[in-house]
Design an enzyme around this catalytic site. Structure first.
Site, PDB file in Angstrom:
ATOM      1  N   ASP A  76       0.835  -1.197   0.000  1.00 39.74           N
ATOM      2  CA  ASP A  76       0.000   0.000   0.000  1.00 39.74           C
ATOM      3  C   ASP A  76       0.875   1.255   0.000  1.00 39.74           C
ATOM      4  O   ASP A  76       2.040   1.210   0.422  1.00 39.74           O
ATOM      5  CB  ASP A  76      -0.896   0.017   1.236  1.00 39.74           C
ATOM      6  CG  ASP A  76      -1.947  -1.084   1.210  1.00 39.74           C
ATOM      7  OD1 ASP A  76      -2.299  -1.534   0.108  1.00 39.74           O
ATOM      8  OD2 ASP A  76      -2.403  -1.487   2.298  1.00 39.74           O
ATOM      9  N   TYR A 119       6.734  -8.972   8.218  1.00 39.42           N
ATOM     10  CA  TYR A 119       6.348  -7.573   8.410  1.00 39.42           C
ATOM     11  C   TYR A 119       6.619  -7.139   9.847  1.00 39.42           C
ATOM     12  O   TYR A 119       6.613  -7.945  10.781  1.00 39.42           O
ATOM     13  CB  TYR A 119       4.843  -7.372   8.154  1.00 39.42           C
ATOM     14  CG  TYR A 119       4.360  -7.778   6.796  1.00 39.42           C
ATOM     15  CD1 TYR A 119       4.333  -6.868   5.745  1.00 39.42           C
ATOM     16  CD2 TYR A 119       3.894  -9.069   6.551  1.00 39.42           C
ATOM     17  CE1 TYR A 119       3.855  -7.233   4.491  1.00 39.42           C
ATOM     18  CE2 TYR A 119       3.421  -9.446   5.299  1.00 39.42           C
ATOM     19  CZ  TYR A 119       3.411  -8.523   4.275  1.00 39.42           C
ATOM     20  OH  TYR A 119       2.945  -8.895   3.036  1.00 39.42           O
ATOM     21  N   ARG A 157      -3.531  -5.383   7.441  1.00 36.24           N
ATOM     22  CA  ARG A 157      -4.628  -4.532   7.925  1.00 36.24           C
ATOM     23  C   ARG A 157      -5.749  -5.371   8.538  1.00 36.24           C
ATOM     24  O   ARG A 157      -6.374  -4.976   9.527  1.00 36.24           O
ATOM     25  CB  ARG A 157      -5.175  -3.674   6.777  1.00 36.24           C
ATOM     26  CG  ARG A 157      -4.255  -2.535   6.378  1.00 36.24           C
ATOM     27  CD  ARG A 157      -4.813  -1.740   5.218  1.00 36.24           C
ATOM     28  NE  ARG A 157      -4.824  -2.496   3.983  1.00 36.24           N
ATOM     29  CZ  ARG A 157      -5.859  -2.578   3.143  1.00 36.24           C
ATOM     30  NH1 ARG A 157      -6.983  -1.949   3.425  1.00 36.24           N
ATOM     31  NH2 ARG A 157      -5.776  -3.276   2.037  1.00 36.24           N
TER      32      ARG A 157
END
Length: 309
Positions: free
Chosen positions: A47, A75, A187
């Site tokens: 993103d 991540y 997310r």
């Protein structure tokens, strides 16, 4: 007559440390223009608000994108507790709030439930298709006031190899590390964590540190993309085979390579059933399917083109 694509025939991988702001497609366009490359793509979208590993494939390397995308992703991200947003990140409007703030032990306990094989519902602001339309397009149209019933996206399988709390800078924030298989949405992890803890949550910062075989160690710094230097970018290219390093390979002879490149199967006694690609002097010849002693090419690579040609 189809118009021939302009640009140079360049084969290989470029790992970029994507900066905050541009989309993944914009990064690909920048490096493609800098190299005047004929063909380019990437292995896994980040993103605009995310940073870190973005692997860009050129030429023949684009054929290895599916294999590179199937690798694990790691991540590090920051979760804002107490607020849910429409986009599950800091870009969207706040849609729910809570005064609850779980302690570290509660967060660690909740994170453990994500480990292993699980099901994850993608965020509504995602590229998942519903009746031929991207979910984020439908969500944006609904946000503009159009009379659209937003779809309930189906849950998808996800494998989480590791997830843990690594820092708690203040009561409103938690920093989390995650290693997961292909198709995971960070997310959605933050969203579901907030719901599980009864406090609402969204992502405020996200950095991908590895994607399949690619890591930050060999990444081109994001600052280098502000005024891209074609020569420096070309010097940072990795070989086509870099996208296949997570798969098994078998070295073939020149004669066998010729057969495979013409779409013909090759018999080789004692093949390992995990074999996934054939190589000649470590350069990929073909992706292969193995049945017994037979190698069948499923995707053929042209002989690697020199980037200086």
């Amino acid at each position: 007559m189809a118009r021939r694509k302009r640009g140079r025939d360049i084969d290989g991988w470029l790992v970029v440390d994507k900066p905050l702001g541009p989309t993944s497609a914009q990064i690909v366009a920048r490096v493609r223009r800098a190299l005047d490359a004929k063909k380019a793509g990437h292995a896994g979208t980040l993103d605009p608000l995310a940073t870190g590993v973005l692997a860009v494939a050129f030429g023949e390397a684009t054929k290895t994108v599916p294999a590179a995308q199937d690798g694990a992703k790691t991540y590090r991200f920051t979760v804002r507790l107490g607020q849910a947003t429409a986009t599950d990140d800091a870009e969207g409007a706040v849609i729910a709030e809570s005064e609850a703030r779980p302690d570290d032990a509660a967060i660690r306990t909740a994170l453990e439930t994500f480990r292993g094989e699980t099901l994850q519902v993608p965020p509504i602001y995602s590229a998942v298709k519903h009746d031929g339309a991207r979910a984020y397009d439908l969500a944006r149209r609904a946000a503009r006031g159009e009379p659209i019933d937003l779809p309930e996206l189906a849950a998808r399988p996800l494998i989480v190899h590791d997830i843990r709390l690594i820092d708690r800078p203040d009561p409103d924030h938690a920093e989390v590390s995650l290693c997961c298989g292909a198709g995971g949405y960070v997310r959605a992890v933050a969203r579901d964590l907030g719901r599980m803890l009864g406090c609402q949550a969204h992502v405020t910062a996200l950095r991908r540190t590895a994607a399949g075989p690619f890591t930050l160690a060999a990444a081109l710094p994001g600052v280098a993309l502000e005024a891209p230097d074609g020569a420096a970018i070309e010097a940072a290219l990795q070989p086509v085979a870099a996208g296949l390093s997570g798969l098994m390979s078998v070295e073939v002879t020149v004669a066998e390579a010729e057969e495979l490149r013409h779409g013909r199967s090759v018999i080789r006694p004692g093949l390992d059933q995990r074999t996934a690609w054939a190589a000649l002097c470590d350069a990929p010849v073909a992706l292969i399917a193995v049945a017994g002693d037979v190698m069948r090419p499923t995707r053929v690579f042209a002989p690697t083109v020199s980037s200086s040609a």
